[in-house]
Design a protein around this motif. Structure first.
Motif, short mmCIF file in Angstrom:
data_model
loop_
_atom_site.label_atom_id
_atom_site.label_comp_id
_atom_site.label_asym_id
_atom_site.label_seq_id
_atom_site.Cartn_x
_atom_site.Cartn_y
_atom_site.Cartn_z
N GLY A 312 -0.26 -1.00 0.67
CA GLY A 312 -0.76 -1.54 -0.60
C GLY A 312 -1.50 -2.85 -0.43
O GLY A 312 -1.95 -3.44 -1.40
N GLU A 423 -4.08 -11.52 -4.88
CA GLU A 423 -2.81 -10.79 -4.85
C GLU A 423 -2.25 -10.55 -6.26
O GLU A 423 -1.79 -9.45 -6.57
CB GLU A 423 -1.82 -11.60 -4.01
CG GLU A 423 -0.42 -11.07 -4.06
CD GLU A 423 0.46 -11.60 -2.95
OE1 GLU A 423 0.41 -12.81 -2.70
OE2 GLU A 423 1.18 -10.80 -2.36
N ASP A 424 -2.29 -11.58 -7.11
CA ASP A 424 -1.67 -11.46 -8.44
C ASP A 424 -2.43 -10.46 -9.31
O ASP A 424 -1.83 -9.64 -10.01
CB ASP A 424 -1.61 -12.84 -9.13
CG ASP A 424 -0.73 -13.79 -8.34
OD1 ASP A 424 0.21 -13.30 -7.68
OD2 ASP A 424 -0.99 -15.01 -8.35
N ALA A 427 -1.82 -6.87 -8.08
CA ALA A 427 -0.46 -6.39 -8.36
C ALA A 427 -0.33 -5.90 -9.81
O ALA A 427 0.55 -5.09 -10.11
CB ALA A 427 0.54 -7.49 -8.08
N GLN A 428 -1.20 -6.40 -10.67
CA GLN A 428 -1.12 -5.97 -12.08
C GLN A 428 -1.69 -4.57 -12.31
O GLN A 428 -1.45 -3.95 -13.32
CB GLN A 428 -1.89 -6.96 -12.96
CG GLN A 428 -1.17 -8.28 -13.17
CD GLN A 428 -2.11 -9.34 -13.72
OE1 GLN A 428 -3.08 -9.03 -14.39
NE2 GLN A 428 -1.81 -10.59 -13.44
N SER A 430 -2.44 -0.53 -11.73
CA SER A 430 -1.73 0.66 -11.27
C SER A 430 -2.80 1.69 -10.88
O SER A 430 -3.59 2.13 -11.72
CB SER A 430 -0.85 1.17 -12.41
OG SER A 430 -0.31 2.38 -12.05
N HIS A 436 1.30 0.39 -4.65
CA HIS A 436 1.56 -1.01 -4.99
C HIS A 436 1.92 -1.74 -3.69
O HIS A 436 2.54 -1.13 -2.82
CB HIS A 436 2.78 -1.04 -5.92
CG HIS A 436 2.56 -1.90 -7.10
ND1 HIS A 436 1.61 -1.62 -8.07
CD2 HIS A 436 3.16 -3.07 -7.47
CE1 HIS A 436 1.64 -2.57 -8.97
NE2 HIS A 436 2.55 -3.46 -8.62
N PRO A 437 1.56 -3.01 -3.54
CA PRO A 437 1.92 -3.71 -2.29
C PRO A 437 3.43 -3.64 -2.02
O PRO A 437 4.23 -3.85 -2.94
CB PRO A 437 1.50 -5.16 -2.55
CG PRO A 437 0.49 -5.08 -3.64
CD PRO A 437 0.83 -3.88 -4.47
N ASN A 440 5.19 -8.94 -1.43
CA ASN A 440 4.32 -9.97 -2.00
C ASN A 440 4.10 -11.01 -0.90
O ASN A 440 5.06 -11.44 -0.25
CB ASN A 440 5.04 -10.58 -3.22
CG ASN A 440 4.29 -11.77 -3.76
OD1 ASN A 440 4.33 -12.86 -3.19
ND2 ASN A 440 3.62 -11.56 -4.88
#
Ligand SMILES: Cc1cc2nc3c(=O)[nH]c(=O)nc-3n(C[C@H](O)[C@H](O)[C@H](O)COP(=O)(O)OP(=O)(O)OC[C@H]3O[C@@H](n4cnc5c(N)ncnc54)[C@H](O)[C@@H]3O)c2cc1C
Length: 457
Positions: A312, A423-424, A427-428, A430, A436-437, A440
């Protein structure tokens, strides 16, 4: 004098010291069962080697020499050869990793063994500190290498067809396993399926050099940009010896005479020598750390996600896709992947080293092992354990338009570079076709630092 010329990491005629010898010779190549039995039947490298051998065989034929190909354990092949005739010695170019040294030692008990220096610029015992011990830090090694480097290191060895006489040797090809001779060796006969290679992989070292002549001026500026193809692409040729290191040095000198700064490229070649020197003097490094007792934390699920490009983390998965699909991986991406593996995932570096070893076309034990130890922060070079690559800022810098990521992960083409480098934001999302990673970055790197510190104290 009757000699066996054993080709290994020098699959070429041009500038090959083996062909500077005199007398009666039998040139041979051995498909080593001990190595091949660990490979997949679709291993690309076997096709690369096979293609190089076909060319070598044809070039040797022009010199009146027959290359005999064997499939078996080197010791068995030499025992069999000695049962067929008398030989005074075997000559081969230096191969210095622990497996090769042990193999050659065993053969030398059957027949006097002469090593000819060829693979690296310097012999692994040529550059030592003033107290006679090996260097452990690259920069002083590099400075010493520059001061010792001279025309001798570029000297040409001319193959001389006048001096060499071929044995009247039959059969030409022997499959040691079956002891049947066949007129043409096919890869299928030794359990491998020929692989389709890319145009670049099929191109000769000379073609690669002439393409690189257009790029070398900008080598240091471009070499870190993943999508730019700003490097030479010569590592497999150097690995198989289809290009001689001295030919490359002479070519470099020509570029220098044209006013090009060749130093950054030369420096990378010295890295190759440095790693070979280290593994030669410290063979235990192939498994053990040089510094720090870090062992990593075995985790099969993380390892599986990494090896199947399912972490991810886009640049890591793109790198693994490149590796699986082509057998190649850009140097900066290798560094990012190895850092992610050993720091964010806290996996043992030996696992990553083995995975790369299984897939890299240019796999070289010394470069791979020492690079993995460098990434893990456990090797000789003072790369501190607390240096952790951030895969998102790395791609923001070295793949700003996500060209590399899109190439290897086409399912991400609808995601903007801005999101891929953050990254943030990533991650939001889909994404149906992309995981998904699994970790983190901020959290896992903090965790890694705590782990490393606790082990140190
Ligand atoms: C984790 C990791 C594993 C690696 N494993 C290998 C490996 O198995 N085999 C291998 O040849 N290289 C390895 N490297 C080094 C490097 O990534 C490759 O040599 C390079 O990507 C090859 O591309 P190129 O020929 O275009 O290199 P260029 O940039 O054109 O460099 C020219 C030559 O210098 C040598 N070289 C360049 N960089 C390095 C380096 N960092 N260390 C040692 N030699 C270097 C190679 O022989 C290369 O062909 C590894 C690096 C990392 C971070």
């Amino acid at each position: 004098m009757r000699r066996i010329l054993w080709f290994r990491r020098d699959l070429r005629v041009l500038d090959n010291p083996l062909l500077s010898l005199e007398g009666e010779v039998l040139p041979i190549f051995i498909f080593d069962i001990d190595i091949l039995s660990n490979l997949r039947e679709n291993d690309r490298r076997v096709t690369l080697i096979y293609n190089a051998l076909i060319k070598l065989k044809a070039s040797l034929e022009q010199q009146g020499l027959n290359l005999a190909l064997f499939y078996g354990k080197p010791l068995d092949v030499f025992q069999w050869l000695l049962s067929q005739g008398n030989y005074d010695e075997v000559c081969a170019s230096g191969d210095y990793d622990p497996y090769a040294l042990e193999r050659d030692r065993n053969v030398s008990h059957l027949l006097p063994f002469t090593y000819l220096h060829d693979t690296y610029i310097f012999r692994p015992d040529e550059i030592l500190k003033s107290d006679g011990t090996p260097y452990q830090v690259f920069t002083p090694f590099y400075n010493r290498a520059k001061s010792l480097f001279n025309a001798e290191h570029m000297r040409q060895f001319f193959p001389s067809d006048q001096k060499l006489i071929s044995f009247d040797y039959a059969p030409l090809h022997i499959l040691q396993a079956t002891r049947h001779s066949v007129s043409v060796l096919k890869l299928e006969a030794i359990g491998f399926t020929p692989q389709i290679l890319t145009e670049a992989q099929l191109s000769s070292p000379e073609e690669k050099l002439s393409a690189f002549a257009e790029k070398i001026e900008n080598y240091s500026k471009n070499r870190d940009y993943m999508a730019l193809e700003g490097t030479s692409g010569l590592s497999s040729d150097l690995r198989l010896g289809t290009l001689s290191i001295r030919t490359l040095l002479r070519w470099l000198l020509k570029q220098k005479k044209h006013g090009i700064d060749t130093e950054p490229f030369f420096r990378q070649l010295i890295f190759r020598d440095f790693y070979a020197m280290l593994l030669y003097h410290f063979p235990y490094l192939s498994q053990q750390n040089f510094r720090y007792p870090f062992k990593g934390v075995p985790n099969e699920a993380f390892f599986h996600a990494f090896c199947t490009a399912q972490t991810g983390v886009p640049v890591v998965d793109a790198g693994i896709q490149e590796l699986l699909q082509s057998g190649e991986m850009h140097n900066r991406v290798r560094m990012i992947c190895a850092s992610f593996f050993t720091k964010n995932l806290l996996l043992p570096w030996q696992w990553g080293e083995t995975f790369f070893a299984d897939h890299l076309n240019d796999y070289d034990a010394a470069s791979n092992i020492l690079s993995w130890q460098w990434s893990a922060g456990t090797g000789v070079d003072p790369q501190p354990y607390f240096r952790i690559f951030n895969p998102y800022t790395q791609t923001a810098k070295f793949d700003a338009h996500a060209v590399y990521i899109y190439k290897w992960l086409p399912q991400l083409t609808d995601i903007t570079p801005k999101i891929l480098h953050n990254e943030d934001l990533l991650a939001q999302l889909s994404i149906n076709t992309y995981p998904h990673p699994i970790v983190n970055h901020k959290v896992s790197s903090h965790h890694a630092l705590t782990y490393f510190k606790s082990i140190q104290n």
